[in-house]
Structure formats: structure tokens, C-alpha cells
Design a protein around this motif. Structure first.
Motif, mmCIF file in Angstrom:
data_model
loop_
_atom_site.group_PDB
_atom_site.id
_atom_site.type_symbol
_atom_site.label_atom_id
_atom_site.label_comp_id
_atom_site.label_asym_id
_atom_site.label_seq_id
_atom_site.Cartn_x
_atom_site.Cartn_y
_atom_site.Cartn_z
ATOM 1 N N PRO A 142 0.808 -1.225 0.000
ATOM 2 C CA PRO A 142 0.000 0.000 0.000
ATOM 3 C C PRO A 142 0.837 1.269 0.000
ATOM 4 N N PHE A 143 1.975 1.252 -0.698
ATOM 5 C CA PHE A 143 2.817 2.438 -0.749
ATOM 6 C C PHE A 143 3.345 2.639 -2.161
ATOM 7 N N ARG A 144 3.756 3.840 -2.445
ATOM 8 C CA ARG A 144 4.219 4.251 -3.763
ATOM 9 C C ARG A 144 5.363 5.254 -3.595
ATOM 10 N N PRO A 145 6.157 5.605 -4.612
ATOM 11 C CA PRO A 145 5.979 5.342 -6.045
ATOM 12 C C PRO A 145 6.324 3.894 -6.418
ATOM 13 N N ILE A 146 5.753 3.443 -7.502
ATOM 14 C CA ILE A 146 5.923 2.056 -7.921
ATOM 15 C C ILE A 146 7.374 1.749 -8.272
ATOM 16 N N ASN A 147 8.027 2.658 -9.009
ATOM 17 C CA ASN A 147 9.366 2.362 -9.523
ATOM 18 C C ASN A 147 10.465 2.499 -8.480
ATOM 19 N N THR A 148 10.096 2.810 -7.247
ATOM 20 C CA THR A 148 11.097 2.826 -6.172
ATOM 21 C C THR A 148 10.842 1.679 -5.197
ATOM 22 N N ILE A 149 10.312 0.574 -5.726
ATOM 23 C CA ILE A 149 10.139 -0.680 -4.989
ATOM 24 C C ILE A 149 10.838 -1.770 -5.791
ATOM 25 N N VAL A 150 11.539 -2.651 -5.095
ATOM 26 C CA VAL A 150 12.177 -3.775 -5.791
ATOM 27 C C VAL A 150 12.160 -5.001 -4.878
ATOM 28 N N GLY A 151 11.930 -6.150 -5.491
ATOM 29 C CA GLY A 151 11.975 -7.406 -4.759
ATOM 30 C C GLY A 151 13.309 -8.100 -4.968
ATOM 31 N N THR A 152 13.788 -8.773 -3.931
ATOM 32 C CA THR A 152 14.981 -9.615 -4.035
ATOM 33 C C THR A 152 14.601 -11.030 -3.610
ATOM 34 N N TRP A 153 15.154 -12.015 -4.275
ATOM 35 C CA TRP A 153 14.814 -13.423 -4.019
ATOM 36 C C TRP A 153 16.086 -14.228 -4.265
ATOM 37 N N THR A 154 16.639 -14.803 -3.208
ATOM 38 C CA THR A 154 17.910 -15.525 -3.299
ATOM 39 C C THR A 154 17.698 -17.011 -3.063
ATOM 40 N N ALA A 155 18.213 -17.824 -3.976
ATOM 41 C CA ALA A 155 18.113 -19.276 -3.845
ATOM 42 C C ALA A 155 19.030 -19.762 -2.731
ATOM 43 N N MET A 156 18.476 -20.514 -1.783
ATOM 44 C CA MET A 156 19.266 -21.082 -0.695
ATOM 45 C C MET A 156 19.753 -22.483 -1.041
ATOM 46 N N GLU A 157 19.283 -23.005 -2.165
ATOM 47 C CA GLU A 157 19.743 -24.257 -2.755
ATOM 48 C C GLU A 157 19.390 -24.180 -4.231
ATOM 49 N N ALA A 158 19.892 -25.077 -5.030
ATOM 50 C CA ALA A 158 19.611 -25.035 -6.461
ATOM 51 C C ALA A 158 18.105 -25.115 -6.701
ATOM 52 N N VAL A 159 17.597 -24.245 -7.575
ATOM 53 C CA VAL A 159 16.166 -24.256 -7.890
ATOM 54 C C VAL A 159 15.989 -24.451 -9.393
ATOM 55 N N ASN A 160 15.009 -25.277 -9.740
ATOM 56 C CA ASN A 160 14.750 -25.615 -11.131
ATOM 57 C C ASN A 160 13.276 -25.993 -11.292
ATOM 58 N N GLU A 161 12.915 -26.494 -12.477
ATOM 59 C CA GLU A 161 11.513 -26.822 -12.733
ATOM 60 C C GLU A 161 10.993 -27.922 -11.815
ATOM 61 N N LYS A 162 11.868 -28.837 -11.393
ATOM 62 C CA LYS A 162 11.411 -29.964 -10.583
ATOM 63 C C LYS A 162 11.049 -29.563 -9.152
ATOM 64 N N ASN A 163 11.769 -28.595 -8.589
ATOM 65 C CA ASN A 163 11.463 -28.241 -7.200
ATOM 66 C C ASN A 163 10.733 -26.904 -7.060
ATOM 67 N N GLY A 164 10.166 -26.413 -8.158
ATOM 68 C CA GLY A 164 9.285 -25.254 -8.060
ATOM 69 C C GLY A 164 9.971 -23.922 -8.174
ATOM 70 N N CYS A 165 10.776 -23.729 -9.218
ATOM 71 C CA CYS A 165 11.471 -22.462 -9.404
ATOM 72 C C CYS A 165 10.491 -21.338 -9.736
ATOM 73 N N LEU A 166 10.971 -20.106 -9.601
ATOM 74 C CA LEU A 166 10.188 -18.966 -10.048
ATOM 75 C C LEU A 166 10.102 -18.970 -11.574
ATOM 76 N N PHE A 167 9.047 -18.369 -12.079
ATOM 77 C CA PHE A 167 8.936 -18.079 -13.506
ATOM 78 C C PHE A 167 8.333 -16.690 -13.647
ATOM 79 N N GLY A 168 8.575 -16.054 -14.778
ATOM 80 C CA GLY A 168 8.058 -14.711 -14.988
ATOM 81 C C GLY A 168 7.730 -14.458 -16.442
ATOM 82 N N ILE A 169 6.958 -13.398 -16.689
ATOM 83 C CA ILE A 169 6.652 -12.956 -18.048
ATOM 84 C C ILE A 169 7.511 -11.719 -18.309
ATOM 85 N N PRO A 170 8.622 -11.871 -19.029
ATOM 86 C CA PRO A 170 9.534 -10.748 -19.245
ATOM 87 C C PRO A 170 8.844 -9.544 -19.864
ATOM 88 N N GLY A 171 9.158 -8.362 -19.335
ATOM 89 C CA GLY A 171 8.625 -7.129 -19.881
ATOM 90 C C GLY A 171 7.228 -6.771 -19.423
#
Length: 271
Positions: A142-171
Motif C-alpha cells: 500500500p505504498f508508492r511510487p511504484i518504480n522505487t520498490i524492488v523485490g529480491t529473491w535468493t536461492a538457498m539451494e539449487a532451484v529448477n523446474e522440478k522443485n518449483g522455481c520462479l517463472f516470470g513474463i519478461p517485460g
């Protein structure tokens, strides 16, 4: 004058990396967090799950009741630890230079941690508790501006399709639209996970990452994570940062939420 819209400076990102973030809404930095720190964070996670840590400030531990009923205990029955910024050990991630310097390159030098999670995907969990539907993180902020927010996500072990990695729609961040979020179907078991509809046919990219890799992403990026079908866990640690000069907005009436009456999650307040 800089033509960049979604990044601020070159403190920790090259011109090429900034261009990639501007275009795609995310950037993966390899070997960003040392394994020694990851191991320390993982040990703290296990100690919290085993009730070996006392906190003066509250900490949310979210457990999978269905796994507990089947005899799983400790880390094997925990989905998430949330709001850990007052934990002396886990906070080391939030202030680690390899993380904060890239955050500064994206949102600028006035940095505050706003949301924190250590996310676990135990094996053998119900698929509807293991998957996180396509969503935008800005929906929860519930806060803004939008472009001054960023998420960080660090893998604590190898992540891939089998164990549920992140996916995204680029752009997808460049559409600059916050979509309505709802439950994909009425009997979804995880009341914490809303999703957006209508993007099933858009190209997605899997974020395949090794231990210590970090993905930094825009709060409007459409992203999610898959089901863990492996025999092991999938742990990641995440903090969202914002400009300390951000302002709160009135969210009343912004969206109509559809809440489920049943849940297979147990939320425990640790003090």
C-alpha cells in the motif's frame, strides 16, 4: 539526463545489466550471496522451526497442516517464515552489500526493508499449497511510487523446474498496470495466494538458479512459482525494499477480494 526509467545508477550494475532490467523487469545476479551466509541463514530457519529461537519481536511461521497431520515436523512442515527483519541472523541477508548495492542501483540510496520472507517448499506437499499462481507483488503493497520498490529473491539451494522455481513474463512490468487478483478456483487451499487470470498463453521464462544466486525484480512483473515434485526442499530468502521517502495510499475499494473460508495453513506467531 538518464533515459532509464526503472533503474537509478551504476553502483552495482553495468549498463548492459541495467538495460536488461529496464527491458525485462528482472535481473539475475549469479553468486550474489556467499554460501557461508546462506548456510547460516538455513541453520537459523531450522532452529526457528524447531522452536530453539526466542524473539523479542513477533515472527510469523506458516505451517502446512496437511503435512503435520501426516506426521511431518519442524522444517518439513513449514511453508514460510515472514517478517524476519528483527531477527539478528536473518537480517544479515537484508543488509548484505551484495544485495543492498544492487537494490541501490535500481531504486536509489534511500533504502528501507518493507517485507521479508524465508520461503520453503517441502516435498510431498499438496500441489495447491506448493504452487504460487501468476501474480504481481505490488498487489500487496500500500505504498508508492511504484518504480522505487524492488523485490529480491535468493536461492538457498539449487532451484529448477522440478522443485518449483520462479517463472516470470519478461517485460510485463512495462505495461504499468496492476491487475485484479483472485483465486484461480473456488477450492484453492492456500488462502494466502491470489493470482491473475488471462495470461495463460503468454511466454514465460523459468528462473533456473544456483545456491547464492539472486533475482531482483520490479513489483509489477508478472511472476509465480511451480510445484515441488522433487524429493527435497526448495528454500529461498526474499526481501522487498522501497525508497524511505515512499508514501502510503488509500487502498479502500481498489479491488474486490474473494476470500476462501477454508485453509490448509496454520499461522503461528513466534515471540
Amino acid at each position: 539526463m538518464s533515459s532509464k526509467r526503472y533503474t537509478k545508477n551504476n553502483k552495482a550494475l553495468t549498463d548492459q545489466q541495467r538495460e536488461f532490467y529496464e527491458e525485462n523487469g528482472y535481473i539475475i545476479i549469479k553468486n550474489n550471496v556467499p554460501h557461508a551466509l546462506i548456510d547460516e541463514l538455513c541453520k537459523q530457519f531450522i532452529d526457528i522451526c524447531e522452536n530453539r529461537v526466542h524473539h523479542e519481536s513477533p515472527l510469523l511461521v506458516i505451517q502446512d497442516k496437511s503435512l503435520r497431520k501426516r506426521g511431518y515436523t519442524g522444517q518439513h512442515a513449514v511453508n514460510k517464515i515472514q517478517d524476519f527483519l528483527y531477527d539478528d541472523v536473518l537480517f544479515k541477508y537484508a543488509c548484505y552489500p551484495g544485495v543492498v548495492d544492487v537494490v541501490e542501483s535500481i531504486i536509489g540510496p534511500n533504502i528501507i526493508g518493507t517485507h521479508s520472507m524465508l520461503i520453503n517448499k517441502p516435498p510431498d506437499a499438496h500441489p495447491e499449497l506448493s504452487v504460487h499462481p501468476l501474480h504481481q507483488d505490488l498487489y500487496y503493497f500500500p505504498f508508492r511510487p511504484i518504480n522505487t520498490i524492488v523485490g529480491t529473491w535468493t536461492a538457498m539451494e539449487a532451484v529448477n523446474e522440478k522443485n518449483g522455481c520462479l517463472f516470470g513474463i519478461p517485460g510485463s512490468h512495462r505495461r504499468e498496470e496492476l491487475y485484479n487478483h483472485e483465486y484461480p478456483k473456488q477450492n484453492l487451499k492456500n488462502v494466502l495466494y491470489h493470482g491473475v487470470q488471462g495470461f495463460e498463453n503468454e511466454e514465460r521464462v523459468n528462473f533456473i538458479m544456483d545456491k547464492g544466486d539472486t533475482v531482483f525484480f520490479h513489483p509489477l512483473l508478472l511472476h509465480g512459482s511451480g510445484v515441488n515434485i522433487s524429493k527435497g526442499s526448495r528454500k529461498a530468502i526474499s526481501v522487498h525494499f522501497a525508497d524511505s521517502n515512499s508514501h502510503f495510499i488509500d487502498v479502500r475499494g481498489l479491488f474486490k477480494k474473494k476470500w476462501s473460508r477454508s485453509s490448509s495453513l496454520c499461522i503461528k506467531l513466534i515471540i
